[in-house]
Design a protein around this motif. Sequence first.
Motif, PDB file in Angstrom:
ATOM      1  N   ALA A  34       0.830  -1.204   0.000  1.00 27.47           N
ATOM      2  CA  ALA A  34       0.000   0.000   0.000  1.00 27.47           C
ATOM      3  C   ALA A  34       0.862   1.250   0.000  1.00 27.47           C
ATOM      4  O   ALA A  34       0.507   2.262  -0.634  1.00 27.47           O
ATOM      5  CB  ALA A  34      -0.927  -0.014   1.198  1.00 27.47           C
ATOM      6  N   ARG A  35       2.011   1.198   0.684  1.00 26.83           N
ATOM      7  CA  ARG A  35       2.893   2.368   0.697  1.00 26.83           C
ATOM      8  C   ARG A  35       3.506   2.605  -0.678  1.00 26.83           C
ATOM      9  O   ARG A  35       3.661   3.769  -1.109  1.00 26.83           O
ATOM     10  CB  ARG A  35       3.971   2.173   1.763  1.00 26.83           C
ATOM     11  N   ILE A  36       3.888   1.510  -1.362  1.00 25.53           N
ATOM     12  CA  ILE A  36       4.444   1.659  -2.720  1.00 25.53           C
ATOM     13  C   ILE A  36       3.410   2.255  -3.654  1.00 25.53           C
ATOM     14  O   ILE A  36       3.702   3.166  -4.445  1.00 25.53           O
ATOM     15  CB  ILE A  36       4.924   0.286  -3.238  1.00 25.53           C
ATOM     16  N   ASP A  37       2.172   1.773  -3.579  1.00 20.77           N
ATOM     17  CA  ASP A  37       1.099   2.287  -4.431  1.00 20.77           C
ATOM     18  C   ASP A  37       0.841   3.764  -4.147  1.00 20.77           C
ATOM     19  O   ASP A  37       0.602   4.558  -5.084  1.00 20.77           O
ATOM     20  CB  ASP A  37      -0.181   1.482  -4.214  1.00 20.77           C
ATOM     21  N   TYR A  38       0.882   4.123  -2.896  1.00 14.76           N
ATOM     22  CA  TYR A  38       0.609   5.525  -2.542  1.00 14.76           C
ATOM     23  C   TYR A  38       1.723   6.441  -3.055  1.00 14.76           C
ATOM     24  O   TYR A  38       1.459   7.527  -3.594  1.00 14.76           O
ATOM     25  CB  TYR A  38       0.471   5.650  -1.023  1.00 14.76           C
ATOM     26  N   ASN A  39       2.955   6.003  -2.882  1.00  9.48           N
ATOM     27  CA  ASN A  39       4.078   6.807  -3.368  1.00  9.48           C
ATOM     28  C   ASN A  39       4.021   6.972  -4.888  1.00  9.48           C
ATOM     29  O   ASN A  39       4.295   8.062  -5.431  1.00  9.48           O
ATOM     30  CB  ASN A  39       5.402   6.172  -2.960  1.00  9.48           C
ATOM     31  N   ALA A  40       3.648   5.887  -5.578  1.00  9.23           N
ATOM     32  CA  ALA A  40       3.552   5.953  -7.044  1.00  9.23           C
ATOM     33  C   ALA A  40       2.432   6.892  -7.465  1.00  9.23           C
ATOM     34  O   ALA A  40       2.581   7.672  -8.420  1.00  9.23           O
ATOM     35  CB  ALA A  40       3.321   4.549  -7.605  1.00  9.23           C
ATOM     36  N   ALA A  41       1.294   6.822  -6.734  1.00  4.72           N
ATOM     37  CA  ALA A  41       0.177   7.707  -7.071  1.00  4.72           C
ATOM     38  C   ALA A  41       0.565   9.164  -6.872  1.00  4.72           C
ATOM     39  O   ALA A  41       0.183  10.045  -7.669  1.00  4.72           O
ATOM     40  CB  ALA A  41      -1.034   7.350  -6.216  1.00  4.72           C
ATOM     41  N   GLN A  42       1.317   9.452  -5.822  1.00  2.51           N
ATOM     42  CA  GLN A  42       1.761  10.830  -5.598  1.00  2.51           C
ATOM     43  C   GLN A  42       2.684  11.303  -6.718  1.00  2.51           C
ATOM     44  O   GLN A  42       2.580  12.453  -7.197  1.00  2.51           O
ATOM     45  CB  GLN A  42       2.483  10.927  -4.241  1.00  2.51           C
ATOM     46  N   LYS A  43       3.573  10.431  -7.161  1.00  2.20           N
ATOM     47  CA  LYS A  43       4.520  10.804  -8.232  1.00  2.20           C
ATOM     48  C   LYS A  43       3.787  11.055  -9.531  1.00  2.20           C
ATOM     49  O   LYS A  43       4.053  12.050 -10.234  1.00  2.20           O
ATOM     50  CB  LYS A  43       5.551   9.693  -8.396  1.00  2.20           C
ATOM     51  N   LEU A  44       2.848  10.163  -9.885  1.00  4.98           N
ATOM     52  CA  LEU A  44       2.089  10.333 -11.129  1.00  4.98           C
ATOM     53  C   LEU A  44       1.218  11.578 -11.050  1.00  4.98           C
ATOM     54  O   LEU A  44       1.032  12.281 -12.064  1.00  4.98           O
ATOM     55  CB  LEU A  44       1.221   9.100 -11.380  1.00  4.98           C
ATOM     56  N   SER A  45       0.675  11.883  -9.861  1.00  2.49           N
ATOM     57  CA  SER A  45      -0.152  13.073  -9.713  1.00  2.49           C
ATOM     58  C   SER A  45       0.680  14.328  -9.918  1.00  2.49           C
ATOM     59  O   SER A  45       0.220  15.303 -10.524  1.00  2.49           O
ATOM     60  CB  SER A  45      -0.808  13.086  -8.328  1.00  2.49           C
ATOM     61  N   ALA A  46       1.936  14.302  -9.439  1.00  2.00           N
ATOM     62  CA  ALA A  46       2.814  15.458  -9.609  1.00  2.00           C
ATOM     63  C   ALA A  46       3.172  15.676 -11.063  1.00  2.00           C
ATOM     64  O   ALA A  46       3.398  16.818 -11.501  1.00  2.00           O
ATOM     65  CB  ALA A  46       4.077  15.257  -8.764  1.00  2.00           C
ATOM     66  N   GLU A  47       3.208  14.588 -11.855  1.00  2.00           N
ATOM     67  CA  GLU A  47       3.544  14.688 -13.289  1.00  2.00           C
ATOM     68  C   GLU A  47       2.303  14.896 -14.144  1.00  2.00           C
ATOM     69  O   GLU A  47       2.410  14.998 -15.374  1.00  2.00           O
ATOM     70  CB  GLU A  47       4.289  13.423 -13.739  1.00  2.00           C
ATOM     71  N   GLY A  48       1.152  14.922 -13.517  1.00  2.00           N
ATOM     72  CA  GLY A  48      -0.090  15.158 -14.236  1.00  2.00           C
ATOM     73  C   GLY A  48      -0.723  13.933 -14.831  1.00  2.00           C
ATOM     74  O   GLY A  48      -1.673  14.039 -15.622  1.00  2.00           O
ATOM     75  N   PHE A  49      -0.254  12.745 -14.417  1.00  2.00           N
ATOM     76  CA  PHE A  49      -0.810  11.514 -14.971  1.00  2.00           C
ATOM     77  C   PHE A  49      -1.788  10.804 -14.003  1.00  2.00           C
ATOM     78  O   PHE A  49      -2.272   9.724 -14.306  1.00  2.00           O
ATOM     79  CB  PHE A  49       0.318  10.526 -15.332  1.00  2.00           C
ATOM     80  N   GLN A  50      -2.002  11.367 -12.837  1.00  2.00           N
ATOM     81  CA  GLN A  50      -2.894  10.750 -11.847  1.00  2.00           C
ATOM     82  C   GLN A  50      -3.768  11.833 -11.231  1.00  2.00           C
ATOM     83  O   GLN A  50      -3.299  12.939 -10.945  1.00  2.00           O
ATOM     84  CB  GLN A  50      -2.060  10.068 -10.750  1.00  2.00           C
ATOM     85  N   SER A  51      -5.023  11.479 -11.010  1.00  2.00           N
ATOM     86  CA  SER A  51      -5.948  12.453 -10.442  1.00  2.00           C
ATOM     87  C   SER A  51      -5.794  12.504  -8.912  1.00  2.00           C
ATOM     88  O   SER A  51      -5.243  11.591  -8.275  1.00  2.00           O
ATOM     89  CB  SER A  51      -7.390  12.087 -10.797  1.00  2.00           C
ATOM     90  N   ALA A  52      -6.309  13.574  -8.337  1.00  2.00           N
ATOM     91  CA  ALA A  52      -6.281  13.716  -6.881  1.00  2.00           C
ATOM     92  C   ALA A  52      -7.111  12.631  -6.210  1.00  2.00           C
ATOM     93  O   ALA A  52      -6.785  12.161  -5.108  1.00  2.00           O
ATOM     94  CB  ALA A  52      -6.791  15.098  -6.482  1.00  2.00           C
ATOM     95  N   ALA A  53      -8.174  12.188  -6.872  1.00  2.00           N
ATOM     96  CA  ALA A  53      -9.016  11.128  -6.296  1.00  2.00           C
ATOM     97  C   ALA A  53      -8.261   9.823  -6.205  1.00  2.00           C
ATOM     98  O   ALA A  53      -8.396   9.063  -5.231  1.00  2.00           O
ATOM     99  CB  ALA A  53     -10.267  10.959  -7.143  1.00  2.00           C
ATOM    100  N   ALA A  54      -7.434   9.550  -7.182  1.00  8.12           N
ATOM    101  CA  ALA A  54      -6.640   8.317  -7.170  1.00  8.12           C
ATOM    102  C   ALA A  54      -5.621   8.349  -6.035  1.00  8.12           C
ATOM    103  O   ALA A  54      -5.359   7.331  -5.379  1.00  8.12           O
ATOM    104  CB  ALA A  54      -5.963   8.132  -8.520  1.00  8.12           C
ATOM    105  N   VAL A  55      -5.037   9.521  -5.833  1.00  8.75           N
ATOM    106  CA  VAL A  55      -4.085   9.661  -4.719  1.00  8.75           C
ATOM    107  C   VAL A  55      -4.789   9.426  -3.383  1.00  8.75           C
ATOM    108  O   VAL A  55      -4.259   8.752  -2.499  1.00  8.75           O
ATOM    109  CB  VAL A  55      -3.419  11.049  -4.759  1.00  8.75           C
ATOM    110  N   ALA A  56      -5.978   9.987  -3.230  1.00  8.83           N
ATOM    111  CA  ALA A  56      -6.737   9.818  -1.990  1.00  8.83           C
ATOM    112  C   ALA A  56      -7.106   8.361  -1.764  1.00  8.83           C
ATOM    113  O   ALA A  56      -7.078   7.858  -0.634  1.00  8.83           O
ATOM    114  CB  ALA A  56      -7.986  10.690  -2.020  1.00  8.83           C
ATOM    115  N   THR A  57      -7.428   7.661  -2.845  1.00  6.92           N
ATOM    116  CA  THR A  57      -7.767   6.241  -2.732  1.00  6.92           C
ATOM    117  C   THR A  57      -6.561   5.434  -2.274  1.00  6.92           C
ATOM    118  O   THR A  57      -6.660   4.535  -1.426  1.00  6.92           O
ATOM    119  CB  THR A  57      -8.283   5.719  -4.074  1.00  6.92           C
ATOM    120  N   ALA A  58      -5.405   5.738  -2.828  1.00  5.61           N
ATOM    121  CA  ALA A  58      -4.170   5.036  -2.444  1.00  5.61           C
ATOM    122  C   ALA A  58      -3.821   5.309  -0.980  1.00  5.61           C
ATOM    123  O   ALA A  58      -3.361   4.418  -0.256  1.00  5.61           O
ATOM    124  CB  ALA A  58      -3.022   5.472  -3.358  1.00  5.61           C
TER     125      ALA A  58
END
Length: 262
Positions: free
Chosen positions: A119-143
């Motif tokens: 879960a920590r790896i998924d969350y870190n990846a979601a944060q990185k993709l969100s910073a690059e514009g490839f992940q939504s804020a909702a996805a980060v919150a879910t992770a």
Amino acid sequence: MAIPSSYKAAGLIAGGFAAWFIFGTLFRDNVVAEAAPEKKLFSVVTTDIKPARHGAELVMRGRTQATRKVTVRAETPGQVIATPAEEGSFIEKGSVLCELSIDSRSANVDQATAAVAKARIDYNAAQKLSAEGFQSAAAVATAKAALDAAEAGLKQARLDIGKTRIRAPFSGTLDATHAEAGDLLSIGAPCATLAELDPLKIVGAVSEKEIGRVQRGDHAQITLATGEAFTAEVTIIGAASANATRTFRVELTTKNPGHVKD
């Protein structure tokens, strides 16, 4: 001039009466003085008296009682593998009363640890993709929610292992053991009964006629059936009387002078 003989005779008679009166008076005074008893002085014994307080005595019958008496129960199911505490012995707070088998709980901890790592790896990846514009804020919150759930699961798994050791909640005497090695305990099943005897309580009843004489903070002399005596302080006075006896509960507290039982 010659004195007539009649005058001489009268003078002699008068002189005789005077002499008789004088000598009689003196003789009578001597007799009285000699006959009167001597006056004796009497003695008096005195004692110094000083003011002192004297209290009225009130006799109350009662019994000794443990300050706390608790039956310690299982919080998780499992088979008893050991009961290290000896019945009747003094137990320190935190000592193990019953130990349950861990069974699959260790594997649950390992599984929860792995879930947290993923879960920590998924969350870190979601944060990185969100910073690059490839992940939504909702996805980060879910992770992040998944990571929080995994960490809570790990905490619960560790707590469950901790509950396999049923410990004494306070220091006291192990009054009774309710489980033996091999017994299967369910949640809420009794492990042991622990009694706290120091401080010691003395509980009795006072009639409604005399309850007004008792105040919190009063000291009493306690005498046991064994003859042992010590002092205790009044700590609780019941606010309502018992309907059957019309008496009020009175509770005293003292340090246990020895090994006085409940």
